[in-house]
Write a protein that holds these residues in place. Structure first.
Motif, PDB file in Angstrom:
ATOM      1  N   THR A  97      -0.493   8.785  11.958  1.00 33.58           N
ATOM      2  CA  THR A  97      -2.338   9.533  12.357  1.00 33.58           C
ATOM      3  C   THR A  97      -2.491  10.757  11.102  1.00 33.58           C
ATOM      4  N   GLY A  98      -2.258   9.924   9.839  1.00 27.63           N
ATOM      5  CA  GLY A  98      -2.953  11.403   8.692  1.00 27.63           C
ATOM      6  C   GLY A  98      -2.693  10.044   7.556  1.00 27.63           C
ATOM      7  N   SER A  99      -3.669  10.672   6.457  1.00 32.09           N
ATOM      8  CA  SER A  99      -3.625  10.509   5.323  1.00 32.09           C
ATOM      9  C   SER A  99      -1.949  10.668   5.001  1.00 32.09           C
ATOM     10  N   ARG A 100      -1.830   9.826   3.151  1.00 33.58           N
ATOM     11  CA  ARG A 100      -1.192  10.372   2.588  1.00 33.58           C
ATOM     12  C   ARG A 100      -0.347  11.838   2.047  1.00 33.58           C
ATOM     13  N   VAL A 101      -2.250  12.555   1.601  1.00 33.09           N
ATOM     14  CA  VAL A 101      -1.977  13.816   1.320  1.00 33.09           C
ATOM     15  C   VAL A 101      -1.892  14.935   1.709  1.00 33.09           C
ATOM     16  N   LEU A 102      -1.529  14.516   3.398  1.00 35.14           N
ATOM     17  CA  LEU A 102      -1.816  15.174   4.555  1.00 35.14           C
ATOM     18  C   LEU A 102      -0.181  14.749   5.175  1.00 35.14           C
ATOM     19  N   ALA A 125       4.588   4.104  -8.438  1.00 29.94           N
ATOM     20  CA  ALA A 125       4.264   2.951  -7.627  1.00 29.94           C
ATOM     21  C   ALA A 125       3.640   4.180  -6.295  1.00 29.94           C
ATOM     22  N   MET A 126       2.230   3.587  -6.622  1.00 24.83           N
ATOM     23  CA  MET A 126       0.977   4.032  -5.128  1.00 24.83           C
ATOM     24  C   MET A 126       1.047   2.756  -3.881  1.00 24.83           C
ATOM     25  N   VAL A 127       1.572   3.160  -1.938  1.00 33.79           N
ATOM     26  CA  VAL A 127       1.012   2.915  -1.932  1.00 33.79           C
ATOM     27  C   VAL A 127      -0.345   2.975  -0.756  1.00 33.79           C
ATOM     28  N   PHE A 128      -0.846   2.104  -0.964  1.00 31.62           N
ATOM     29  CA  PHE A 128      -2.661   1.672  -0.540  1.00 31.62           C
ATOM     30  C   PHE A 128      -2.550   1.223   1.621  1.00 31.62           C
ATOM     31  N   SER A 129      -3.450   1.337   2.297  1.00 29.24           N
ATOM     32  CA  SER A 129      -3.418   0.229   4.004  1.00 29.24           C
ATOM     33  C   SER A 129      -3.644  -0.520   3.095  1.00 29.24           C
ATOM     34  N   THR A 130      -3.906  -1.137   2.017  1.00 27.06           N
ATOM     35  CA  THR A 130      -4.738  -2.872   2.856  1.00 27.06           C
ATOM     36  C   THR A 130      -4.766  -2.841   0.984  1.00 27.06           C
ATOM     37  N   GLY A 131      -5.177  -3.561   0.517  1.00 26.20           N
ATOM     38  CA  GLY A 131      -4.921  -4.047  -0.950  1.00 26.20           C
ATOM     39  C   GLY A 131      -6.174  -4.178  -1.675  1.00 26.20           C
ATOM     40  N   TYR A 132      -7.579  -4.522  -1.031  1.00 29.01           N
ATOM     41  CA  TYR A 132      -8.593  -4.187  -0.624  1.00 29.01           C
ATOM     42  C   TYR A 132      -8.736  -2.586  -0.554  1.00 29.01           C
ATOM     43  N   GLN A 133      -8.297  -1.886  -0.647  1.00 30.90           N
ATOM     44  CA  GLN A 133      -8.360  -0.707  -0.681  1.00 30.90           C
ATOM     45  C   GLN A 133      -7.374  -0.011  -1.958  1.00 30.90           C
ATOM     46  N   ALA A 134      -6.337  -0.974  -2.623  1.00 24.61           N
ATOM     47  CA  ALA A 134      -5.880  -0.566  -3.651  1.00 24.61           C
ATOM     48  C   ALA A 134      -7.100  -0.412  -5.161  1.00 24.61           C
ATOM     49  N   ARG A 282      -2.476  10.132  -7.052  1.00 22.61           N
ATOM     50  CA  ARG A 282      -2.658  10.840  -5.433  1.00 22.61           C
ATOM     51  C   ARG A 282      -3.917  12.048  -4.520  1.00 22.61           C
ATOM     52  N   LEU A 283      -4.439  12.591  -6.223  1.00 17.90           N
ATOM     53  CA  LEU A 283      -5.513  13.559  -5.192  1.00 17.90           C
ATOM     54  C   LEU A 283      -6.852  13.545  -5.806  1.00 17.90           C
ATOM     55  N   VAL A 284      -6.697  12.587  -6.637  1.00 20.02           N
ATOM     56  CA  VAL A 284      -8.085  12.110  -6.781  1.00 20.02           C
ATOM     57  C   VAL A 284      -8.852  10.880  -6.505  1.00 20.02           C
ATOM     58  N   CYS A 285      -7.910  10.233  -5.914  1.00 19.91           N
ATOM     59  CA  CYS A 285      -8.011   8.605  -5.438  1.00 19.91           C
ATOM     60  C   CYS A 285      -8.746   8.491  -3.893  1.00 19.91           C
ATOM     61  N   ARG A 286     -10.034   8.215  -3.728  1.00 23.84           N
ATOM     62  CA  ARG A 286     -11.036   8.970  -2.320  1.00 23.84           C
ATOM     63  C   ARG A 286     -10.243   8.122  -1.493  1.00 23.84           C
ATOM     64  N   PRO A 287      -9.826   6.894  -1.764  1.00 22.43           N
ATOM     65  CA  PRO A 287      -9.465   5.843  -0.890  1.00 22.43           C
ATOM     66  C   PRO A 287      -8.124   5.424   0.211  1.00 22.43           C
ATOM     67  N   TYR A 288      -7.551   6.756  -0.832  1.00 21.43           N
ATOM     68  CA  TYR A 288      -5.676   6.900  -0.716  1.00 21.43           C
ATOM     69  C   TYR A 288      -6.375   8.226  -0.140  1.00 21.43           C
ATOM     70  N   VAL A 289      -6.821   9.588  -0.061  1.00 24.82           N
ATOM     71  CA  VAL A 289      -7.151  10.336   0.615  1.00 24.82           C
ATOM     72  C   VAL A 289      -7.269  10.605   1.659  1.00 24.82           C
ATOM     73  N   THR A 291      -7.569   8.354   3.645  1.00 23.99           N
ATOM     74  CA  THR A 291      -7.525   6.891   5.138  1.00 23.99           C
ATOM     75  C   THR A 291      -5.677   7.453   5.392  1.00 23.99           C
ATOM     76  N   ALA A 292      -6.206   6.322   6.515  1.00 26.16           N
ATOM     77  CA  ALA A 292      -4.968   6.896   7.392  1.00 26.16           C
ATOM     78  C   ALA A 292      -4.138   6.108   7.036  1.00 26.16           C
ATOM     79  N   SER A 293      -1.938   6.740   6.343  1.00 31.47           N
ATOM     80  CA  SER A 293      -1.224   5.706   6.453  1.00 31.47           C
ATOM     81  C   SER A 293      -0.693   4.752   7.362  1.00 31.47           C
ATOM     82  N   LEU A 294      -0.022   3.750   6.072  1.00 24.71           N
ATOM     83  CA  LEU A 294       0.399   2.632   7.430  1.00 24.71           C
ATOM     84  C   LEU A 294       1.170   3.232   8.564  1.00 24.71           C
ATOM     85  N   PRO A 295       1.410   2.592   9.337  1.00 23.79           N
ATOM     86  CA  PRO A 295       2.438   2.884  10.368  1.00 23.79           C
ATOM     87  C   PRO A 295       3.554   2.874   9.909  1.00 23.79           C
ATOM     88  N   PRO A 296       4.799   3.811  10.137  1.00 33.55           N
ATOM     89  CA  PRO A 296       6.449   3.780   9.819  1.00 33.55           C
ATOM     90  C   PRO A 296       6.557   2.191  10.137  1.00 33.55           C
TER      91      PRO A 296
END
Length: 416
Positions: A97-102, A125-134, A282-289, A291-296
């Motif tokens: 229920t939240g983004s990686r930076v929160l 290594a930096m994980v995104f919610s989809t490959g498209y978003q990466a 991790r602080l400047v990439c908008r599709p990372y900041v 977007t909700a992170s992947l489920p555990p």
């Protein structure tokens, strides 16, 4: 209220018909309607009612061999991968229920990034919610206004969209043309930021890029290099690190982009890098900041799968065997393929046109085989393709069965 401000219940006066924002799609709507009117099943809304294994499913009520899922290493039903996901679901719940930076970074996200660093032997290594978003996030963040992105004309949509979002100058070159790439690089103004974007394996035809030559030219001309290895991770290279490993240039590229939805067998995307300033992304990439992170459960399955792919030599060898057999068998039957020799786990069968391609797709589905029907504008040179993506879990017998299905369907439709 001022007389110059219109009341909310007073609509503006209309001078004509309201523009239909869907009108731009009329050609595509007609194309789809004509296709369905010809009697074929809709190739873009297939339903898998039940998935039986990495290579079989019940599709539209039929027991079907899967040859269009990108499940290259067959990890979707691996017992250790499934168990890891189940445990994480029980221990951490269904979502972050939240983004990686929160609040969205859980222990599993860190463990997944640790697995990626170990897999690629890289610092970051930096994980995104989809490959498209990466692709969208990394490209749009590092290449902005005033910078130049030199890319292959057949690049994936996520690469093009990343360029557009960053507002960089886009400089495309002819597919896999080394000389054309070098010519474009030399025309870029002195002092401008330069990024060359390539793919290890191009997903439509299944051909690989001449990375050894291209990376050297990029570096000689002062460009950073990003390689998308979505369709080669886990399979190509001694350790499955992709075409960059096979070509011996993994230490020369600046960024490797990948996805979890192919060989890893789940969903998500990532970027690995040795660049010393990479963590600021991790602080400047908008599709990372934003977007909700992947489920555990997803990152747990990904981390487990990645670690198992490190020692998957036998699977890689069997997948190569499958690719070579399908390619040679289809060639012997008289089909026209996208490559002269097998270069990856993708075997593209070129169709005369969309109508024949749809008929062939439908005939194969009736036989009990699912492949991808790919059409323009996604395909190069306005081609219609039946795209086959092999799996390490396809047995020798299944590959022979697939060839028989292609032979019967091809003769029935008049392709061969």
């Amino acid at each position: 209220m001022s007389e110059g401000i219109m009341q909310a219940d007073q609509p503006p006066e209309r001078t004509g018909d309201t523009p239909d924002l869907f009108s731009k799609f009329d050609d595509t709507i007609k194309l789809r309607e004509d296709l369905l009117a010809s009697g074929v099943e809709d190739p873009f809304s297939l339903v898998m009612e039940r998935v039986l294994s990495p290579t079989r499913a019940i599709c539209n009520g039929r027991d079907t061999i899967l040859l269009g899922t990108y499940n290259y290493m067959g990890m979707t039903f691996d017992p250790d991968v499934v168990a890891a996901g189940q445990k994480a679901l029980a221990d951490f719940g269904s979502g972050t229920t939240g983004s990686r930076v929160l609040n969205g970074t859980y222990q599993g996200h860190k463990e997944c990034e640790d697995a990626l660093r170990e897999f690629y032997d890289m610092d970051h290594a930096m994980v995104f919610s989809t490959g498209y978003q990466a692709n969208l996030g990394i490209i749009s963040t590092i290449a902005g206004k005033g910078d130049y992105v030199v890319l292959d004309i057949d690049s994936h949509a996520s690469i093009w969209d990343g360029c557009a979002m960053g507002n960089a100058e886009i400089v495309p070159f002819k597919h896999n043309d080394i000389a054309a790439m070098e010519k474009r690089l030399k025309r870029i103004p002195e002092g401008a930021g330069k990024l060359v974007v390539l793919e290890g394996v191009y997903s439509m035809l299944g051909d690989i890029a001449p990375l050894k030559e291209m990376v050297k030219i990029a570096k000689d001309n002062g460009a950073m290099v990003l390689v998308d290895e979505a369709h080669s991770m886990g399979f190509i290279g001694e350790h499955g690190r992709g075409v960059v490993e096979q070509a011996g240039v993994i230490d020369d590229v600046d960024f490797i982009i990948g996805t979890f939805s192919k060989s890893v067998g789940t969903v998500g995307g990532f970027c690995v890098s040795n660049h010393p300033k990479f963590e600021i992304m991790r602080l400047v990439c908008r599709p990372y900041v934003f977007t909700a992170s992947l489920p555990p459960s997803v990152v747990a399955t990904a981390a487990t799968s990645i670690r198992k792919l490190m020692t998957a030599k036998d699977k890689r060898e069997h997948l190569w065997k499958n690719s070579q057999r399908l390619h040679s068998g289809l060639t012997e039957l008289g089909f026209k393929l996208g490559t002269d020799e097998p270069q990856s786990a993708i075997v593209a069968v070129i169709m005369p046109d969309l109508e024949k391609g749809a008929a062939m797709w439908s005939a194969l589905l009736t036989e009990g085989l699912y492949v991808n029907l790919a059409r323009p504008p996604a395909t190069p040179a306005n081609m219609t393709l039946l795209r086959c993506s092999l799996c390490a879990e396809h047995s020798d017998e299944e590959v022979e069965t697939i060839l028989g299905m292609f032979e019967r369907a091809g003769k029935a439709v008049g392709i061969i």
